[in-house]
Write an enzyme that holds these catalytic residues in place. Structure first.
Site, PDB file in Angstrom:
ATOM      1  N   ASP A  13       0.853  -1.115  -0.003  1.00 39.51           N
ATOM      2  CA  ASP A  13       0.077   0.053   0.053  1.00 39.51           C
ATOM      3  C   ASP A  13       0.930   1.177   0.026  1.00 39.51           C
ATOM      4  O   ASP A  13       2.066   1.126   0.350  1.00 39.51           O
ATOM      5  CB  ASP A  13      -0.863  -0.157   1.228  1.00 39.51           C
ATOM      6  CG  ASP A  13      -2.249  -0.682   1.017  1.00 39.51           C
ATOM      7  OD1 ASP A  13      -2.304  -1.305  -0.018  1.00 39.51           O
ATOM      8  OD2 ASP A  13      -3.131  -0.861   1.940  1.00 39.51           O
ATOM      9  N   ASP A  14       0.206   2.412  -0.460  1.00 37.63           N
ATOM     10  CA  ASP A  14       0.615   3.579  -0.243  1.00 37.63           C
ATOM     11  C   ASP A  14       2.008   4.025  -1.175  1.00 37.63           C
ATOM     12  O   ASP A  14       2.786   4.771  -1.065  1.00 37.63           O
ATOM     13  CB  ASP A  14       1.393   4.007   1.174  1.00 37.63           C
ATOM     14  CG  ASP A  14       0.037   3.969   2.226  1.00 37.63           C
ATOM     15  OD1 ASP A  14      -1.038   3.920   1.767  1.00 37.63           O
ATOM     16  OD2 ASP A  14       0.499   3.750   3.337  1.00 37.63           O
ATOM     17  N   HIS A 134      -7.804   3.804   1.169  1.00 37.14           N
ATOM     18  CA  HIS A 134      -6.739   4.354   1.837  1.00 37.14           C
ATOM     19  C   HIS A 134      -7.288   4.433   3.366  1.00 37.14           C
ATOM     20  O   HIS A 134      -8.322   5.048   3.601  1.00 37.14           O
ATOM     21  CB  HIS A 134      -5.982   5.508   1.570  1.00 37.14           C
ATOM     22  CG  HIS A 134      -4.912   5.928   2.614  1.00 37.14           C
ATOM     23  ND1 HIS A 134      -3.984   5.401   2.742  1.00 37.14           N
ATOM     24  CD2 HIS A 134      -4.832   7.474   2.962  1.00 37.14           C
ATOM     25  CE1 HIS A 134      -2.826   6.047   3.576  1.00 37.14           C
ATOM     26  NE2 HIS A 134      -3.598   7.397   3.757  1.00 37.14           N
TER      27      HIS A 134
END
Length: 318
Positions: A13-14, A134
């Protein structure tokens, strides 16, 4: 490898959060530790991340962001229910509080989600292979309805349903995290009928848009270790696909479990470098990022995958 028992999407993620996160994710992918990434299009290094994904053939989806940084949709950047007085999203808990008070415009949520998909397309020249939220905002009440509608209309084929087997029995989680994760799971369970109504069904169907099993809440940061990942995989394999058990008669067909493991590898962000407009948060600056990177590249973990017949893949492969 013989017939796998599990097809595992390991999602970093991110992606795009900062150059050091980007480099760590690329290093992890090249070492075989992750198989998929989620891009934050409003993050400061999103363009670099998209270029890296193309250069290294990294499968990539959209990490839809409604809680950190600045909106992508220009009409929402000056005055909107999505931002605070400083012009930033309300934050992980602030977003939830504003939503609970009934002060969020779902039309503005839709505009921002569509704008982020469009920016993803501009950065990559293709639609996202998957789209999640998110800080798990995509399964929140009301938001999940809009999210499902956008997902369905744009024919984005996969999402994340963060319901983790064995979560409540994990001794390593502090009370406040267990409480937050329990709420995430409740919201995720409540989102399933909504996704189903829009034609989004379980991964056992040809049109299924999420894996059978989700992992990652109990193995974040310092809680990530090879034994903890082994425990989480054991829970997932024991659960099996919906309507099945993990045991089978000798020689009989045993369905393959599909699963997603959410991870956050990288090198810690420098204090003034990264984020989505407000600088990097403590989560990204912590040593936990590099700890996850080290565990995911550990040869003993890769050997465990082979031993348990776990095959890493991207969403488009399940």
């Amino acid at each position: 490898m013989p017939q796998p028992r599990m097809m595992l999407v390991v999602t970093g993620d991110d992606f795009g959060y900062c150059p050091r996160r980007n480099q760590g994710i690329v290093d992890c992918f090249q070492a075989g530790g992750i198989s998929n990434v989620s891009l934050l299009v409003n993050a400061c290094a999103a363009k670099e991340a998209a270029d890296l994904a193309q250069r290294h053939n990294i499968p990539m989806g959209l990490h839809a962001n409604l809680s950190e940084g600045v909106p992508v949709c220009q009409s929402l950047q000056q005055t909107s229910t999505l931002i605070n007085q400083r012009g930033f999203f309300h934050g992980k808990m602030g977003f939830r509080q504003v939503l609970e008070r009934g002060q969020l415009s779902m039309k503005q949520v839709e505009l921002e989600l569509r704008a982020q998909v469009q920016l993803f397309r501009e950065l990559t020249s293709h639609l996202p292979h998957h789209m999640d939220g998110h800080q798990h905002v995509h399964v929140l009440p009301e938001v999940r309805e809009v999210f499902a509608q956008v997902l369905s209309e744009l024919k984005i084929p996969y999402t994340r349903v963060p319901v983790e087997t064995g979560l409540q029995g994990c001794p390593a989680l502090p009370t406040h995290l267990r409480r937050f994760y329990a709420q995430v799971e409740k919201d995720a369970l409540d989102s399933i009928p909504v996704f189903t109504r829009y034609g989004i069904r379980s991964a056992g169907c040809d049109t299924g848009l999420w894996p059978d099993v989700y992992l990652g809440l109990t193995t974040m940061g310092q809680n990530m270790s090879v034994p903890n990942l082994q425990r989480a995989l054991s829970h997932a394999l024991a659960a099996g696909p919906p309507g099945t058990t993990s045991s089978s008669a000798s020689g009989s067909y045993q369905p393959v479990v599909t699963a997603e493991l959410m991870v956050h590898p990288g090198y810690p962000s420098h204090p003034q470098e990264g984020g989505c407009g407000e600088g990097p948060d403590d989560f990204s600056q912590s040593a936990d990022r590099q700890h996850e990177l080290s565990v995911l590249r550990d040869p003993s973990l890769l050997a465990l995958y082979s031993q348990e017949r776990v095959q890493l893949c991207a969403f488009k492969d399940i």
